[in-house]
Write a protein that holds these residues in place. Structure first.
Motif, PDB file in Angstrom:
ATOM      1  N   ILE A  71       0.839  -1.199   0.000  1.00  0.00           N
ATOM      2  CA  ILE A  71       0.000   0.000   0.000  1.00  0.00           C
ATOM      3  C   ILE A  71       0.875   1.252   0.000  1.00  0.00           C
ATOM      4  O   ILE A  71       0.546   2.256  -0.636  1.00  0.00           O
ATOM      5  CB  ILE A  71      -0.951   0.004   1.209  1.00  0.00           C
ATOM      6  CG1 ILE A  71      -1.827  -1.245   1.186  1.00  0.00           C
ATOM      7  CG2 ILE A  71      -1.823   1.231   1.200  1.00  0.00           C
ATOM      8  CD1 ILE A  71      -2.635  -1.412  -0.078  1.00  0.00           C
ATOM      9  N   ALA A  72       2.004   1.203   0.697  1.00  0.00           N
ATOM     10  CA  ALA A  72       2.920   2.351   0.672  1.00  0.00           C
ATOM     11  C   ALA A  72       3.398   2.623  -0.744  1.00  0.00           C
ATOM     12  O   ALA A  72       3.491   3.786  -1.180  1.00  0.00           O
ATOM     13  CB  ALA A  72       4.108   2.094   1.595  1.00  0.00           C
ATOM     14  N   ASN A  73       3.687   1.565  -1.494  1.00  0.00           N
ATOM     15  CA  ASN A  73       4.097   1.741  -2.887  1.00  0.00           C
ATOM     16  C   ASN A  73       2.964   2.304  -3.735  1.00  0.00           C
ATOM     17  O   ASN A  73       3.174   3.136  -4.616  1.00  0.00           O
ATOM     18  CB  ASN A  73       4.572   0.410  -3.465  1.00  0.00           C
ATOM     19  CG  ASN A  73       6.086   0.307  -3.464  1.00  0.00           C
ATOM     20  OD1 ASN A  73       6.772   1.311  -3.592  1.00  0.00           O
ATOM     21  ND2 ASN A  73       6.601  -0.903  -3.329  1.00  0.00           N
ATOM     22  N   VAL A  93      10.286  -8.480  -0.500  1.00  0.00           N
ATOM     23  CA  VAL A  93      10.849  -9.762  -0.921  1.00  0.00           C
ATOM     24  C   VAL A  93      11.513 -10.452   0.266  1.00  0.00           C
ATOM     25  O   VAL A  93      11.376 -11.670   0.462  1.00  0.00           O
ATOM     26  CB  VAL A  93      11.860  -9.556  -2.069  1.00  0.00           C
ATOM     27  CG1 VAL A  93      12.611 -10.847  -2.368  1.00  0.00           C
ATOM     28  CG2 VAL A  93      11.148  -9.062  -3.318  1.00  0.00           C
ATOM     29  N   ALA A  94      12.240  -9.681   1.079  1.00  0.00           N
ATOM     30  CA  ALA A  94      12.922 -10.264   2.242  1.00  0.00           C
ATOM     31  C   ALA A  94      11.928 -10.871   3.218  1.00  0.00           C
ATOM     32  O   ALA A  94      12.117 -11.990   3.723  1.00  0.00           O
ATOM     33  CB  ALA A  94      13.767  -9.197   2.937  1.00  0.00           C
ATOM     34  N   LEU A  98      12.937   4.988  -3.264  1.00  0.00           N
ATOM     35  CA  LEU A  98      12.181   4.565  -2.084  1.00  0.00           C
ATOM     36  C   LEU A  98      11.305   3.357  -2.400  1.00  0.00           C
ATOM     37  O   LEU A  98      11.209   2.420  -1.611  1.00  0.00           O
ATOM     38  CB  LEU A  98      11.321   5.732  -1.570  1.00  0.00           C
ATOM     39  CG  LEU A  98      10.486   5.456  -0.313  1.00  0.00           C
ATOM     40  CD1 LEU A  98      11.378   4.988   0.833  1.00  0.00           C
ATOM     41  CD2 LEU A  98       9.711   6.706   0.101  1.00  0.00           C
ATOM     42  N   SER A  99      10.696   3.356  -3.597  1.00  0.00           N
ATOM     43  CA  SER A  99       9.854   2.226  -3.980  1.00  0.00           C
ATOM     44  C   SER A  99      10.658   0.942  -4.036  1.00  0.00           C
ATOM     45  O   SER A  99      10.213  -0.124  -3.592  1.00  0.00           O
ATOM     46  CB  SER A  99       9.202   2.484  -5.335  1.00  0.00           C
ATOM     47  OG  SER A  99       8.202   3.464  -5.229  1.00  0.00           O
ATOM     48  N   ARG A 100      11.883   1.032  -4.593  1.00  0.00           N
ATOM     49  CA  ARG A 100      12.693  -0.166  -4.711  1.00  0.00           C
ATOM     50  C   ARG A 100      13.151  -0.663  -3.341  1.00  0.00           C
ATOM     51  O   ARG A 100      13.248  -1.884  -3.112  1.00  0.00           O
ATOM     52  CB  ARG A 100      13.887   0.119  -5.620  1.00  0.00           C
ATOM     53  CG  ARG A 100      13.435   0.380  -7.047  1.00  0.00           C
ATOM     54  CD  ARG A 100      14.577   0.664  -7.995  1.00  0.00           C
ATOM     55  NE  ARG A 100      14.041   0.983  -9.308  1.00  0.00           N
ATOM     56  CZ  ARG A 100      14.762   1.002 -10.422  1.00  0.00           C
ATOM     57  NH1 ARG A 100      16.040   0.712 -10.369  1.00  0.00           N
ATOM     58  NH2 ARG A 100      14.201   1.290 -11.568  1.00  0.00           N
ATOM     59  N   ILE A 101      13.443   0.259  -2.434  1.00  0.00           N
ATOM     60  CA  ILE A 101      13.796  -0.153  -1.069  1.00  0.00           C
ATOM     61  C   ILE A 101      12.635  -0.900  -0.423  1.00  0.00           C
ATOM     62  O   ILE A 101      12.813  -1.932   0.237  1.00  0.00           O
ATOM     63  CB  ILE A 101      14.203   1.073  -0.234  1.00  0.00           C
ATOM     64  CG1 ILE A 101      15.541   1.638  -0.738  1.00  0.00           C
ATOM     65  CG2 ILE A 101      14.326   0.697   1.244  1.00  0.00           C
ATOM     66  CD1 ILE A 101      15.922   2.947  -0.104  1.00  0.00           C
ATOM     67  N   LEU A 102      11.423  -0.384  -0.644  1.00  0.00           N
ATOM     68  CA  LEU A 102      10.252  -1.039  -0.079  1.00  0.00           C
ATOM     69  C   LEU A 102      10.058  -2.434  -0.665  1.00  0.00           C
ATOM     70  O   LEU A 102       9.722  -3.392   0.052  1.00  0.00           O
ATOM     71  CB  LEU A 102       8.997  -0.185  -0.326  1.00  0.00           C
ATOM     72  CG  LEU A 102       8.916   1.123   0.478  1.00  0.00           C
ATOM     73  CD1 LEU A 102       7.701   1.929   0.036  1.00  0.00           C
ATOM     74  CD2 LEU A 102       8.833   0.848   1.967  1.00  0.00           C
TER      75      LEU A 102
END
Length: 823
Positions: free
Chosen positions: A301-303, A436-437, A427-431
């Motif tokens: 949802i943040a993305n 994935v983790a 930021l999107s990629r960090i999220l």
């Protein structure tokens, strides 16, 4: 408050303007919040909620342990029970608790009831009150069993049709008459272990008259368990310390009853810990898993909000330029996300309310306190708090990103490719990396449980469960031995063999056998006993222990257990002949590793055979305690020499088990209508119940992992799709300069899979730590099992590849002329 309500109205209007986004976000969050609320309601009801008794922290279970032979919970004698209550200085009250069977007569047929034998002050100890009538107390005490009995609400409704005039009615239990004086409330449950079901009948005794020995024998451990209430203000640790001193004093007073080598000790455990402790690890792991699932939903949802906020950059920049403060804008955006989370929480809570019974029915029936699981005030508070925290969690990053003060680029026409977009993408990629983790941790956990469950199912039980049905029999035991027609062992054996002969002739029965209840695999009624080996010195510190099981001559043939050496038990093995036994391979290997056990003699502390029991055969091992339990040595004795009162019929048939079970019931009733027949089950059903806990944890964690995998795929797809929608101009230039579609595809897949690989590496490191908490739930699988980790990584990498491939493929279809014209 005025500005807050303004923000709230504006947030509601904004969400209504984007119904598609709102519906997707609400459903995603409702899934995460609902799963958390559902599991928390179970965790709270089973583990965290105090027991429904007055001052539950004072209630303790009392165990007798023998440290020498390494035996726990060996039971206690009546004099010891009296001493603990009257002389130890630790307890207000102490009560025996002995679960057992009772044959309830007087109706159309004799039925089996789950009974609990207690001391007269059991209900006073718990502070329990009846729904109807009264409870028995010390004032009712007489030698032997008290006449008053108390029944459960369920038993009252099933057997007496909720008769309001039940008080004072006579009740036949094991051929003895008692008077019903009370009915317990529907929600009352005995806070301890039972045989099969909830307690249906409570009866009391002071253990000081027939059928118990008079005078009481301190060496006779006939009371299997006890509970006590500590004195006010005393903790379990303080009580244990004081009790240790008293136990040492008793051991000095009665050295014959408590020999020093046995290392007798009394152990206290809080009733709540004893009742729910075994389920703690499993439930907390599931609770942690749904927490991970909620985090993954929040990241998604943040993305979504980040992507949505990029379309509002000009709006936010204009509001900042007109004087709005960053704090005011951030608060307004947080209000939107919090409102979204609260709506999701309401949807989740309503769903949990409607599905509560279904959720509880999925859980194994042997999880204690399931009847207390409900959506209470604390669960509602948890739902409210988690909704608010969720809103702040997934709304914080997008709101701070959107309110960045460097908004000059956002006021320019065609702001694509600006620094804000690069910050947004980063930021999107960090999220997504974190998503994935988290997903790989859930996948690894589910994989470990799946491999463990598969390993359990691959264990060979030592018998053939196919087409095998069991029916249990309880022979009544009246308090007066002179009134017991089956008191003499020979008469019990004759009755059981007559039942066996009649069952063997039933149409459809291919093979049949009759044995003691302790032979039923995966059953709680085991009979572990010490024994001595003739010709060897007795060592009380390492005394041998085996499961003593009573079987007839056809048991091993019916169960398809191979005879490895010697002979089987025969019809000539009766009370008038030499007492014999058959042992399993585990016992033979353990105590006669280099010798032939045939002809050796062992001696029990009970039953016939003063000259010892001669071993005449060796059979294969049976997994009687469960597939995942270590093999316990067995000694099988002849039914003609140790006839039980609690028996089980085994019969192999390809016919339907239910009508055949009813036919067996009619056979027993026609032989003696006072004998109770119960628990008709196929062996497949018994095995399924024995692995129900593992199956429950696997199904839930597997479902959470599948949802996490889906959310991770959506997250990766969303980020890559948005990233290349912002890079249309760049792709057009690359293609105009000669880049081929395969080059663009390779570039897009490389960027997407880089995110997946980083997330996998971080997740595997986390999984290596988190899965160590699974240790107690695994069977023949290491917490860091490399095959499981590699498989989970491969699955997630494959899903990630396809999630990247779709937007990458779309990027290769960009028309260079159109792309250049857009900029």
């Amino acid at each position: 408050m005025v500005s807050f309500f303004q923000d709230l109205r504006y947030a509601a209007r904004t969400l209504l303007k984007s119904p598609g986004f709102t519906i997707v976000a609400v459903l995603t969050l409702a899934l995460g919040i609902g799963a958390n609320v559902a599991i928390f309601s179970v965790v709270y009801g089973v583990l965290l909620r105090p027991l429904p008794f007055a001052h539950p922290e004072e209630l303790v279970r009392i165990f007798d342990d023998l440290g020498g032979p390494n035996l726990q919970d060996v039971g206690m004698s009546a004099p010891e029970l009296w001493d603990l209550e009257e002389r130890s200085g630790v307890f207000q009250e102490v009560s025996a608790v002995a679960p057992g069977n009772s044959a309830v007569g007087g109706g159309e047929r004799t039925v089996r009831a789950e009974a609990l034998i207690t001391s007269p002050d059991y209900f006073e100890l718990l502070g329990a009150k009846p729904a109807i009538g009264r409870m028995y107390t010390r004032q009712d005490s007489v030698p032997g069993f008290l006449e008053p009995v108390v029944i459960s609400d369920g038993f009252w409704r099933r057997n007496y049709g909720s008769d309001p005039k039940i008080i004072g009615r006579k009740m036949s239990l094991d051929r003895d008459l008692y008077t019903i004086v009370g009915v317990m409330p529907a929600g009352f449950r005995h806070p301890g272990r039972t045989l099969d079901t909830d307690v249906e009948v409570w009866l009391a005794t002071g253990f000081n008259g027939q059928p118990f020995p008079v005078p009481a024998d301190r060496t006779l451990r006939l009371i299997p368990a006890a509970i006590g209430r500590l004195k006010p203000g005393m903790t379990v640790a303080q009580a244990q310390a004081q009790l240790d001193g008293y136990v040492a004093q008793l051991a000095r007073e009665y050295p014959a009853a408590y020999p020093a080598p046995s290392k007798w000790a009394v152990r206290l455990v809080s009733v709540q810990e004893d009742l729910v402790g075994p389920q703690r690890t499993e439930l907390f792991i599931l609770f942690g898993a749904v927490g991970f699932l909620l985090l993954i939903a929040c990241v998604n949802i943040a993305n979504l909000l980040l992507a949505r906020s990029s379309g509002r950059r000009r709006e936010i920049a204009i509001r900042l330029a007109m004087g709005a403060s960053r704090t005011r804008l951030a608060r307004q955006l947080l209000t939107e996300s919090t409102l979204l989370a609260v709506i999701s929480g309401v949807v989740a809570l309503v769903t949990v309310l409607f599905l509560k019974n279904a959720i509880v029915s999925v859980a194994p029936a042997d999880i204690p306190r399931l009847n207390e699981v409900d959506v209470s005030g604390k669960v509602l508070f948890f739902a409210f708090v988690i909704s608010i925290c969720t809103g702040v969690l997934f709304g914080l990053a997008p709101s701070l990103q959107a309110c960045n003060p460097n908004q000059v680029e956002n006021l320019r026409e065609g702001g694509r490719g600006s620094g804000a977009s690069r910050r947004h993408s980063r930021l999107s990629r960090i999220l997504v990396v974190s998503e994935v983790a988290l997903s790989i941790i859930l996948l690894a956990g589910a994989g470990l449980l799946l491999r463990s469950f598969w390993r359990v199912l691959q264990v060979r039980p030592g018998f053939n469960p196919s087409h095998l049905t069991t029916v249990q029999i309880w022979i009544p035991q009246p308090n007066n031995p002179n009134m017991d027609p089956y008191g003499p062992m020979e008469k019990r054996a004759a009755f059981l063999m007559e039942v066996y002969r009649r069952v063997a002739t039933l149409p459809g029965v291919e093979e049949s056998a009759i044995a003691g209840n302790d032979t039923l695999p995966m059953n709680s009624g085991r009979n572990y006993s010490q024994f001595s080996i003739q010709g060897r010195p007795t060592d009380s510190e390492r005394g041998p222990v085996a499961d003593i099981a009573i079987v007839d001559t056809r048991y091993f043939h019916t169960m398809e257990v191979p005879l490895m050496a010697g002979r089987n038990l025969s019809a000539t093995d009766t009370s008038s002949t030499q007492t014999v036994a058959v042992i399993d391979q585990t016992l033979a290997r353990r105590y006669w590793p280099e010798q032939d056990p045939l002809g050796q003699q062992v001696k029990f502390g009970f039953g016939p055979g003063p000259k010892g029991v001669t071993i005449v055969g060796v059979v294969g091992d049976i997994k009687s305690d469960g597939f995942d339990a270590p093999s316990v040595p067995h000694i099988y004795v002849a039914l003609g020499q140790f006839a039980p009162i609690n028996a089980v019929l085994f019969f192999r048939s390809r016919s339907d088990a239910v009508p055949l079970g009813e036919a067996v019931r009619h056979v027993v009733e026609s032989t003696d209508p006072n004998v109770a027949v119960h628990s008709v089950s196929t062996m497949d059903q018994i095995i399924a119940r024995s692995v129900a806990d593992r199956r429950f944890a696997l199904e839930l964690l597997g479902a959470f992992a599948a949802v996490a995998l889906l959310l991770a795929a959506i997250g990766i797809y969303g980020v890559m799709s948005y990233a290349f929608s912002q890079r249309t101009h760049e792709v057009g230039i690359r293609m105009a300069l000669g880049a081929q579609r395969l080059d663009i595809l390779r570039m897009a897949l490389g960027e997407g899979m880089r995110i997946v690989v980083i997330g996998l590496v971080a997740g595997l490191a986390g999984a290596a730590v988190m899965t160590r908490f699974f240790q107690s739930m695994l069977f023949n699988v290491a917490p860091g099992d490399p095959i499981t980790f590699l498989t989970a990584s491969g699955v997630l990498a494959g899903v990630g590849f396809f999630a990247c491939y779709i937007p990458a493929q779309r990027a290769t279809r960009v028309n260079p002329l159109v792309a250049l014209r857009e900029e």
